[in-house]
Scaffold this motif. Structure first.
Motif, PDB file in Angstrom:
ATOM      1  N   THR A   9       0.819  -1.206   0.000  1.00 57.25           N
ATOM      2  CA  THR A   9       0.000   0.000   0.000  1.00 57.25           C
ATOM      3  C   THR A   9       0.855   1.260   0.000  1.00 57.25           C
ATOM      4  OG1 THR A   9      -0.200  -0.123   2.408  1.00 57.25           O
ATOM      5  CG2 THR A   9      -1.982  -1.115   1.097  1.00 57.25           C
ATOM      6  N   SER A  10       2.092   1.161   0.471  1.00 58.61           N
ATOM      7  CA  SER A  10       3.022   2.286   0.374  1.00 58.61           C
ATOM      8  C   SER A  10       4.447   1.795   0.607  1.00 58.61           C
ATOM      9  CB  SER A  10       2.675   3.397   1.368  1.00 58.61           C
ATOM     10  OG  SER A  10       2.966   3.001   2.678  1.00 58.61           O
ATOM     11  N   ARG A  11       5.381   2.548   0.057  1.00 58.11           N
ATOM     12  CA  ARG A  11       6.806   2.267   0.256  1.00 58.11           C
ATOM     13  C   ARG A  11       7.555   3.572   0.099  1.00 58.11           C
ATOM     14  NH1 ARG A  11       8.259  -0.688  -5.539  1.00 58.11           N
ATOM     15  NH2 ARG A  11       6.798   0.572  -6.731  1.00 58.11           N
ATOM     16  N   THR A  12       8.476   3.803   0.987  1.00 57.41           N
ATOM     17  CA  THR A  12       9.225   5.048   0.944  1.00 57.41           C
ATOM     18  C   THR A  12      10.584   4.857   1.593  1.00 57.41           C
ATOM     19  OG1 THR A  12       9.125   7.413   1.422  1.00 57.41           O
ATOM     20  CG2 THR A  12       8.294   5.957   3.114  1.00 57.41           C
ATOM     21  N   LEU A  13      11.518   5.676   1.183  1.00 59.41           N
ATOM     22  CA  LEU A  13      12.824   5.781   1.823  1.00 59.41           C
ATOM     23  C   LEU A  13      12.896   7.162   2.456  1.00 59.41           C
ATOM     24  CD1 LEU A  13      15.107   4.322  -0.986  1.00 59.41           C
ATOM     25  CD2 LEU A  13      14.447   3.195   1.141  1.00 59.41           C
ATOM     26  N   PHE A  14      13.584   7.264   3.588  1.00 55.33           N
ATOM     27  CA  PHE A  14      13.731   8.561   4.231  1.00 55.33           C
ATOM     28  C   PHE A  14      15.021   8.596   5.039  1.00 55.33           C
ATOM     29  CE2 PHE A  14      11.373   5.843   7.078  1.00 55.33           C
ATOM     30  CZ  PHE A  14      11.845   6.139   8.342  1.00 55.33           C
ATOM     31  N   LEU A  15      15.524   9.804   5.205  1.00 53.49           N
ATOM     32  CA  LEU A  15      16.728  10.005   5.994  1.00 53.49           C
ATOM     33  C   LEU A  15      16.358  10.355   7.419  1.00 53.49           C
ATOM     34  CD1 LEU A  15      18.987  12.100   3.602  1.00 53.49           C
ATOM     35  CD2 LEU A  15      19.211   9.675   4.175  1.00 53.49           C
ATOM     36  N   GLU A  16      17.124   9.823   8.343  1.00 50.31           N
ATOM     37  CA  GLU A  16      17.015  10.178   9.747  1.00 50.31           C
ATOM     38  C   GLU A  16      18.453  10.395  10.208  1.00 50.31           C
ATOM     39  OE1 GLU A  16      13.621   8.748  12.632  1.00 50.31           O
ATOM     40  OE2 GLU A  16      15.181   7.235  12.424  1.00 50.31           O
ATOM     41  N   ASN A  23      27.641  -0.211  12.100  1.00 46.34           N
ATOM     42  CA  ASN A  23      28.688   0.743  12.466  1.00 46.34           C
ATOM     43  C   ASN A  23      30.084   0.137  12.383  1.00 46.34           C
ATOM     44  OD1 ASN A  23      27.044   3.018  13.060  1.00 46.34           O
ATOM     45  ND2 ASN A  23      26.444   2.013  14.954  1.00 46.34           N
ATOM     46  N   ARG A  24      30.186  -1.090  11.932  1.00 46.65           N
ATOM     47  CA  ARG A  24      31.493  -1.739  11.893  1.00 46.65           C
ATOM     48  C   ARG A  24      32.286  -1.328  10.651  1.00 46.65           C
ATOM     49  NH1 ARG A  24      30.630  -6.280   8.459  1.00 46.65           N
ATOM     50  NH2 ARG A  24      28.436  -6.822   8.418  1.00 46.65           N
ATOM     51  N   LYS A  25      33.568  -1.576  10.704  1.00 44.87           N
ATOM     52  CA  LYS A  25      34.473  -1.232   9.601  1.00 44.87           C
ATOM     53  C   LYS A  25      34.052  -1.978   8.329  1.00 44.87           C
ATOM     54  CE  LYS A  25      39.256  -1.088   8.282  1.00 44.87           C
ATOM     55  NZ  LYS A  25      40.638  -1.128   8.669  1.00 44.87           N
ATOM     56  N   GLY A  26      34.119  -1.268   7.198  1.00 42.82           N
ATOM     57  CA  GLY A  26      33.783  -1.867   5.908  1.00 42.82           C
ATOM     58  C   GLY A  26      32.330  -1.725   5.514  1.00 42.82           C
ATOM     59  N   VAL A  27      31.513  -1.165   6.396  1.00 45.04           N
ATOM     60  CA  VAL A  27      30.089  -0.966   6.103  1.00 45.04           C
ATOM     61  C   VAL A  27      29.862   0.516   5.828  1.00 45.04           C
ATOM     62  CG1 VAL A  27      27.739  -1.120   7.025  1.00 45.04           C
ATOM     63  CG2 VAL A  27      29.397  -2.935   7.513  1.00 45.04           C
ATOM     64  N   LYS A  28      29.146   0.794   4.755  1.00 46.64           N
ATOM     65  CA  LYS A  28      28.893   2.169   4.326  1.00 46.64           C
ATOM     66  C   LYS A  28      27.387   2.422   4.303  1.00 46.64           C
ATOM     67  CE  LYS A  28      29.795   5.233   0.401  1.00 46.64           C
ATOM     68  NZ  LYS A  28      30.392   5.309  -0.938  1.00 46.64           N
ATOM     69  N   SER A  29      26.964   3.514   4.925  1.00 41.19           N
ATOM     70  CA  SER A  29      25.557   3.876   4.907  1.00 41.19           C
ATOM     71  C   SER A  29      25.125   4.195   3.485  1.00 41.19           C
ATOM     72  CB  SER A  29      25.303   5.096   5.789  1.00 41.19           C
ATOM     73  OG  SER A  29      23.951   5.506   5.654  1.00 41.19           O
ATOM     74  N   MET A  30      23.948   3.748   3.111  1.00 36.60           N
ATOM     75  CA  MET A  30      23.429   4.038   1.778  1.00 36.60           C
ATOM     76  C   MET A  30      22.766   5.413   1.717  1.00 36.60           C
ATOM     77  SD  MET A  30      22.427   0.418   0.146  1.00 36.60           S
ATOM     78  CE  MET A  30      22.554   1.144  -1.459  1.00 36.60           C
ATOM     79  N   SER A  31      22.816   6.140   2.835  1.00 35.30           N
ATOM     80  CA  SER A  31      22.274   7.501   2.832  1.00 35.30           C
ATOM     81  C   SER A  31      23.029   8.391   1.853  1.00 35.30           C
ATOM     82  CB  SER A  31      22.313   8.109   4.238  1.00 35.30           C
ATOM     83  OG  SER A  31      23.652   8.217   4.690  1.00 35.30           O
ATOM     84  N   ALA A  32      24.267   8.047   1.562  1.00 35.61           N
ATOM     85  CA  ALA A  32      25.069   8.836   0.618  1.00 35.61           C
ATOM     86  C   ALA A  32      24.457   8.828  -0.784  1.00 35.61           C
ATOM     87  CB  ALA A  32      26.492   8.284   0.572  1.00 35.61           C
ATOM     88  N   TYR A  33      23.625   7.833  -1.085  1.00 39.64           N
ATOM     89  CA  TYR A  33      23.028   7.702  -2.419  1.00 39.64           C
ATOM     90  C   TYR A  33      21.599   8.209  -2.469  1.00 39.64           C
ATOM     91  CZ  TYR A  33      27.030   4.700  -2.659  1.00 39.64           C
ATOM     92  OH  TYR A  33      28.307   4.211  -2.592  1.00 39.64           O
ATOM     93  N   TYR A  34      21.098   8.652  -1.347  1.00 37.78           N
ATOM     94  CA  TYR A  34      19.713   9.105  -1.290  1.00 37.78           C
ATOM     95  C   TYR A  34      19.575  10.479  -1.927  1.00 37.78           C
ATOM     96  CZ  TYR A  34      15.186  10.472   0.646  1.00 37.78           C
ATOM     97  OH  TYR A  34      13.888  10.868   0.798  1.00 37.78           O
ATOM     98  N   ASP A  35      18.625  10.599  -2.824  1.00 31.56           N
ATOM     99  CA  ASP A  35      18.321  11.866  -3.481  1.00 31.56           C
ATOM    100  C   ASP A  35      16.816  12.038  -3.371  1.00 31.56           C
ATOM    101  OD1 ASP A  35      17.869  14.065  -5.074  1.00 31.56           O
ATOM    102  OD2 ASP A  35      18.680  13.171  -6.891  1.00 31.56           O
ATOM    103  N   LYS A  36      16.394  12.924  -2.509  1.00 27.75           N
ATOM    104  CA  LYS A  36      14.962  13.106  -2.254  1.00 27.75           C
ATOM    105  C   LYS A  36      14.161  13.356  -3.517  1.00 27.75           C
ATOM    106  CE  LYS A  36      12.007  15.037   1.215  1.00 27.75           C
ATOM    107  NZ  LYS A  36      11.913  15.704   2.466  1.00 27.75           N
ATOM    108  N   GLY A  37      14.812  13.893  -4.548  1.00 28.58           N
ATOM    109  CA  GLY A  37      14.114  14.172  -5.796  1.00 28.58           C
ATOM    110  C   GLY A  37      13.902  12.946  -6.649  1.00 28.58           C
TER     111      GLY A  37
END
Length: 178
Positions: free
Chosen positions: A83-90, A163-177
């Motif tokens: 019924t809905s799906r979204t990504l968001f930054l916190e 938060n461990r070494k070698g893991v990268k947050s995917m927030s860097a790829y988030y583009d609200k547009g």
């Protein structure tokens, strides 16, 4: 990663190296076996070791999970009507929120109804962060049990240390547009 693998298939990530810290479920029962689920996936990250794997992860999250009609079809074939799906930054963390309706509660991570109880059986290694049900731990498995008088079943599971070494947050790829 913990063995609560059904959560991962529900999430947007079927291939690649996508990780997340926790996943929370809020399941509202309309009848004894049907209702709706709200799923929140926290701190979506990747542990891809090369650019190609990282691209696959980005595609799985942003193109397949967020935009594709194939995701809707895949989930419908599992008994989940999105019924809905979204990504968001916190802060600096990328999260996902997914809502779906179901006619059979067993389609929600295998939750079972045996009047007068709902229950979810997990592997012994799975980590339950919180629940509004009762958690029972045995040698070979864990079980969350809710009385059927509880109309909103809640639980949160730990998945991976993002938060461990070698893991990268995917927030860097988030583009609200997008």
């Amino acid at each position: 990663m913990k063995k609560f693998i059904g959560i991962i298939s529900l999430a947007f990530f079927l291939n690649g190296c996508v990780l997340f810290n926790t996943v929370s479920y809020e399941i509202t029962m309309r009848t004894e076996t049907s209702g709706s689920a709200l799923v929140i996936i926290n701190d979506i990250s990747t542990d891809a070791q090369n650019e190609e794997d990282e691209y696959v992860d980005i595609n799985n999250v942003f193109d397949y999970g967020l935009k594709s009609s194939q995701f809707i079809s895949d989930m419908e074939s599992e008994g989940k009507k999105i019924t809905s799906r979204t990504l968001f930054l916190e802060g600096n963390k990328l999260n996902a929120m997914l809502s779906y309706d179901f006619d059979d509660v067993s389609k929600v991570e295998g939750i079972q109804f045996d009047d007068p109880y709902y229950y979810l059986t997990l592997s012994a290694e799975d980590s339950v962060v919180s629940t509004n049900g009762q958690l029972f731990e045995y040698d070979n498995y864990k079980r969350i049990v809710w009385d059927k008088s509880i109309r909103v079943l809640k639980f949160t599971m730990f998945s991976d240390d993002t938060n461990r070494k070698g893991v990268k947050s995917m927030s860097a790829y988030y583009d609200k547009g997008k």
